[in-house]
Design a protein around this motif. Structure first.
Motif, PDB file in Angstrom:
ATOM      1  N   SER A   1       0.824  -1.211   0.000  1.00  0.00           N
ATOM      2  CA  SER A   1       0.000   0.000   0.000  1.00  0.00           C
ATOM      3  C   SER A   1       0.855   1.257   0.000  1.00  0.00           C
ATOM      4  O   SER A   1       0.419   2.312  -0.465  1.00  0.00           O
ATOM      5  N   GLU A   2       2.091   1.154   0.506  1.00  0.00           N
ATOM      6  CA  GLU A   2       3.028   2.281   0.475  1.00  0.00           C
ATOM      7  C   GLU A   2       3.718   2.419  -0.882  1.00  0.00           C
ATOM      8  O   GLU A   2       4.379   3.424  -1.141  1.00  0.00           O
ATOM      9  N   GLY A   3       3.587   1.403  -1.716  1.00  0.00           N
ATOM     10  CA  GLY A   3       4.200   1.459  -3.031  1.00  0.00           C
ATOM     11  C   GLY A   3       5.612   0.914  -3.075  1.00  0.00           C
ATOM     12  O   GLY A   3       6.303   1.059  -4.086  1.00  0.00           O
ATOM     13  N   LEU A   4       6.057   0.255  -1.991  1.00  0.00           N
ATOM     14  CA  LEU A   4       7.419  -0.285  -1.970  1.00  0.00           C
ATOM     15  C   LEU A   4       7.479  -1.708  -2.514  1.00  0.00           C
ATOM     16  O   LEU A   4       8.555  -2.185  -2.884  1.00  0.00           O
ATOM     17  N   ILE A   5       6.335  -2.384  -2.536  1.00  0.00           N
ATOM     18  CA  ILE A   5       6.268  -3.785  -2.952  1.00  0.00           C
ATOM     19  C   ILE A   5       5.099  -3.957  -3.917  1.00  0.00           C
ATOM     20  O   ILE A   5       4.064  -3.303  -3.767  1.00  0.00           O
ATOM     21  N   ASP A   6       5.275  -4.824  -4.902  1.00  0.00           N
ATOM     22  CA  ASP A   6       4.174  -5.238  -5.778  1.00  0.00           C
ATOM     23  C   ASP A   6       3.766  -6.656  -5.390  1.00  0.00           C
ATOM     24  O   ASP A   6       4.628  -7.522  -5.162  1.00  0.00           O
ATOM     25  N   LEU A   7       2.467  -6.906  -5.298  1.00  0.00           N
ATOM     26  CA  LEU A   7       1.960  -8.250  -5.063  1.00  0.00           C
ATOM     27  C   LEU A   7       1.570  -8.826  -6.415  1.00  0.00           C
ATOM     28  O   LEU A   7       0.563  -8.423  -7.014  1.00  0.00           O
ATOM     29  N   VAL A   8       2.389  -9.744  -6.915  1.00  0.00           N
ATOM     30  CA  VAL A   8       2.265 -10.241  -8.290  1.00  0.00           C
ATOM     31  C   VAL A   8       1.671 -11.651  -8.272  1.00  0.00           C
ATOM     32  O   VAL A   8       2.203 -12.538  -7.599  1.00  0.00           O
ATOM     33  N   PRO A   9       0.582 -11.889  -9.016  1.00  0.00           N
ATOM     34  CA  PRO A   9       0.012 -13.245  -9.084  1.00  0.00           C
ATOM     35  C   PRO A   9       1.068 -14.259  -9.520  1.00  0.00           C
ATOM     36  O   PRO A   9       1.839 -14.006 -10.443  1.00  0.00           O
ATOM     37  N   SER A  10       1.099 -15.361  -8.833  1.00  0.00           N
ATOM     38  CA  SER A  10       2.001 -16.496  -9.080  1.00  0.00           C
ATOM     39  C   SER A  10       3.450 -16.227  -8.658  1.00  0.00           C
ATOM     40  O   SER A  10       4.260 -17.147  -8.605  1.00  0.00           O
ATOM     41  N   ARG A  11       3.803 -14.970  -8.363  1.00  0.00           N
ATOM     42  CA  ARG A  11       5.159 -14.672  -7.899  1.00  0.00           C
ATOM     43  C   ARG A  11       5.191 -14.225  -6.447  1.00  0.00           C
ATOM     44  O   ARG A  11       6.214 -14.292  -5.788  1.00  0.00           O
ATOM     45  N   GLY A  12       4.085 -13.711  -5.943  1.00  0.00           N
ATOM     46  CA  GLY A  12       4.052 -13.217  -4.580  1.00  0.00           C
ATOM     47  C   GLY A  12       4.539 -11.773  -4.497  1.00  0.00           C
ATOM     48  O   GLY A  12       4.336 -10.972  -5.409  1.00  0.00           O
ATOM     49  N   ALA A  13       5.199 -11.448  -3.384  1.00  0.00           N
ATOM     50  CA  ALA A  13       5.665 -10.079  -3.142  1.00  0.00           C
ATOM     51  C   ALA A  13       7.000  -9.841  -3.834  1.00  0.00           C
ATOM     52  O   ALA A  13       7.934 -10.620  -3.695  1.00  0.00           O
ATOM     53  N   VAL A  14       7.077  -8.745  -4.575  1.00  0.00           N
ATOM     54  CA  VAL A  14       8.290  -8.369  -5.305  1.00  0.00           C
ATOM     55  C   VAL A  14       8.604  -6.916  -4.989  1.00  0.00           C
ATOM     56  O   VAL A  14       7.708  -6.058  -5.035  1.00  0.00           O
ATOM     57  N   VAL A  15       9.854  -6.631  -4.658  1.00  0.00           N
ATOM     58  CA  VAL A  15      10.250  -5.254  -4.379  1.00  0.00           C
ATOM     59  C   VAL A  15      10.102  -4.432  -5.660  1.00  0.00           C
ATOM     60  O   VAL A  15      10.598  -4.818  -6.715  1.00  0.00           O
ATOM     61  N   ARG A  16       9.396  -3.310  -5.545  1.00  0.00           N
ATOM     62  CA  ARG A  16       9.095  -2.514  -6.745  1.00  0.00           C
ATOM     63  C   ARG A  16      10.351  -1.913  -7.354  1.00  0.00           C
ATOM     64  O   ARG A  16      11.234  -1.437  -6.645  1.00  0.00           O
ATOM     65  N   ARG A  17      10.390  -1.941  -8.670  1.00  0.00           N
ATOM     66  CA  ARG A  17      11.477  -1.318  -9.424  1.00  0.00           C
ATOM     67  C   ARG A  17      10.891  -0.125 -10.190  1.00  0.00           C
ATOM     68  O   ARG A  17       9.958  -0.282 -10.981  1.00  0.00           O
ATOM     69  N   PHE A  18      11.433   1.064  -9.956  1.00  0.00           N
ATOM     70  CA  PHE A  18      10.948   2.261 -10.634  1.00  0.00           C
ATOM     71  C   PHE A  18      11.852   2.606 -11.808  1.00  0.00           C
ATOM     72  O   PHE A  18      13.071   2.446 -11.750  1.00  0.00           O
ATOM     73  N   THR A  19      11.230   3.108 -12.884  1.00  0.00           N
ATOM     74  CA  THR A  19      12.010   3.581 -14.022  1.00  0.00           C
ATOM     75  C   THR A  19      12.522   4.989 -13.739  1.00  0.00           C
ATOM     76  O   THR A  19      12.066   5.667 -12.806  1.00  0.00           O
ATOM     77  N   GLU A  20      13.443   5.430 -14.577  1.00  0.00           N
ATOM     78  CA  GLU A  20      13.966   6.791 -14.457  1.00  0.00           C
ATOM     79  C   GLU A  20      12.837   7.811 -14.576  1.00  0.00           C
ATOM     80  O   GLU A  20      12.780   8.784 -13.825  1.00  0.00           O
ATOM     81  N   LYS A  21      11.915   7.573 -15.504  1.00  0.00           N
ATOM     82  CA  LYS A  21      10.796   8.503 -15.670  1.00  0.00           C
ATOM     83  C   LYS A  21       9.878   8.499 -14.455  1.00  0.00           C
ATOM     84  O   LYS A  21       9.385   9.561 -14.037  1.00  0.00           O
ATOM     85  N   ASP A  22       9.626   7.322 -13.874  1.00  0.00           N
ATOM     86  CA  ASP A  22       8.822   7.248 -12.654  1.00  0.00           C
ATOM     87  C   ASP A  22       9.383   8.180 -11.585  1.00  0.00           C
ATOM     88  O   ASP A  22       8.662   8.963 -10.971  1.00  0.00           O
ATOM     89  N   VAL A  23      10.695   8.069 -11.368  1.00  0.00           N
ATOM     90  CA  VAL A  23      11.341   8.835 -10.306  1.00  0.00           C
ATOM     91  C   VAL A  23      11.298  10.326 -10.601  1.00  0.00           C
ATOM     92  O   VAL A  23      10.959  11.143  -9.736  1.00  0.00           O
ATOM     93  N   ARG A  24      11.614  10.675 -11.832  1.00  0.00           N
ATOM     94  CA  ARG A  24      11.627  12.098 -12.181  1.00  0.00           C
ATOM     95  C   ARG A  24      10.229  12.696 -12.060  1.00  0.00           C
ATOM     96  O   ARG A  24      10.059  13.818 -11.554  1.00  0.00           O
ATOM     97  N   ASP A  25       9.225  11.981 -12.509  1.00  0.00           N
ATOM     98  CA  ASP A  25       7.852  12.478 -12.408  1.00  0.00           C
ATOM     99  C   ASP A  25       7.454  12.695 -10.945  1.00  0.00           C
ATOM    100  O   ASP A  25       6.838  13.725 -10.605  1.00  0.00           O
ATOM    101  N   MET A  26       7.790  11.742 -10.081  1.00  0.00           N
ATOM    102  CA  MET A  26       7.427  11.875  -8.673  1.00  0.00           C
ATOM    103  C   MET A  26       8.160  13.033  -8.007  1.00  0.00           C
ATOM    104  O   MET A  26       7.580  13.776  -7.200  1.00  0.00           O
ATOM    105  N   LEU A  27       9.431  13.218  -8.339  1.00  0.00           N
ATOM    106  CA  LEU A  27      10.184  14.322  -7.754  1.00  0.00           C
ATOM    107  C   LEU A  27       9.656  15.671  -8.224  1.00  0.00           C
ATOM    108  O   LEU A  27       9.652  16.648  -7.460  1.00  0.00           O
ATOM    109  N   GLU A  28       9.198  15.748  -9.471  1.00  0.00           N
ATOM    110  CA  GLU A  28       8.610  16.999  -9.961  1.00  0.00           C
ATOM    111  C   GLU A  28       7.351  17.350  -9.171  1.00  0.00           C
ATOM    112  O   GLU A  28       7.134  18.521  -8.817  1.00  0.00           O
TER     113      GLU A  28
END
Length: 225
Positions: A68-95
């Motif tokens: 819910s904090e956005g640090l982990i993705d809950l992926v079907p058949s894989r379970g919990a996966v640490v989220r990976r952000f793209t360069e654009k994701d990060v730049r957009d959030m910082l803006e």
């Protein structure tokens, strides 16, 4: 290595009960921030639960919270996966954070009480002490509390909720911004400017340094994304 919990010589100590949910959330969040659970890592509940000394049920609840904090993705058949952000994701959030924090600074200069400003100064001094001790994780946690405090002093609930959501997602990325002494020192200098501007209730100066701090955060972290 990215698909397994990183093993270190020092294994995590078992958790002692306080509020178990909060303890697990804090410990796993810290592992993500420090990179012991790297972006893209699939979290093996059995292995991690054993390392922390907890069963799978409270661990799963903690992982849902971190999702819910956005640090982990809950992926079907894989379970919990640490989220990976793209360069654009990060730049957009910082803006967006730059705009939010500039507005928060202006509103804080109007609404903050003298007591709140003194408390922020105390948080800043505690952060400086952690900087002097080169304790990056505790420094970072105080740093994040300071940014949250500016949002809270805006007295704008929508701003606070949006700020909290984005700040939570960027914890690991922002932590990387202090990897070199030069980057860490420049961040400290900007925080000094922030507190001084708030103490003067100089809305223009505070809005400027908060926005500049976020833009500079991008320059500090872009090479490590």
């Amino acid at each position: 290595m990215e698909n397994n919990v990183r093993q270190r010589a020092e294994e995590p100590a078992p958790i002692t009960r306080r509020t178990l949910h909060d303890e697990i959330v804090t410990r796993v969040r810290d592992m993500i921030i420090e990179g012991r659970l790297a972006p893209g890592t699939r979290i093996h509940e059995g292995q991690l639960g054993q390392a922390l000394g907890v069963s799978r049920t409270p661990l799963r609840e903690a992982l849902k919270f971190l999702a819910s904090e956005g640090l982990i993705d809950l992926v079907p058949s894989r379970g919990a996966v640490v989220r990976r952000f793209t360069e654009k994701d990060v730049r957009d959030m910082l803006e967006v954070l730059a705009a939010l924090e500039a507005l928060a600074g202006r509103l804080a200069c109007i609404h903050a009480t003298d007591e709140e400003i003194a408390e922020l100064r105390a948080l800043h001094e505690a952060m400086i002490a952690q900087y002097a001790a080169r304790n990056r994780l505790e420094y970072f946690k105080l740093n994040q509390r300071i940014h949250s405090a500016f949002a809270l002093m805006s007295r704008n609930a929508v701003l606070v909720a949006t700020h909290d959501n984005i700040q939570a997602r960027l914890k690991r990325i922002r932590f990387l911004g202090n990897e070199t002494p030069e980057k860490w020192q420049s961040s400290i200098a900007e925080h000094e400017e922030m507190v001084a501007a708030l103490e003067r209730r100089d809305a223009d100066a505070l809005a400027d340094v908060l926005a500049r701090h976020m833009h500079n955060a991008w320059e500090r972290i872009r090479s490590v994304i």
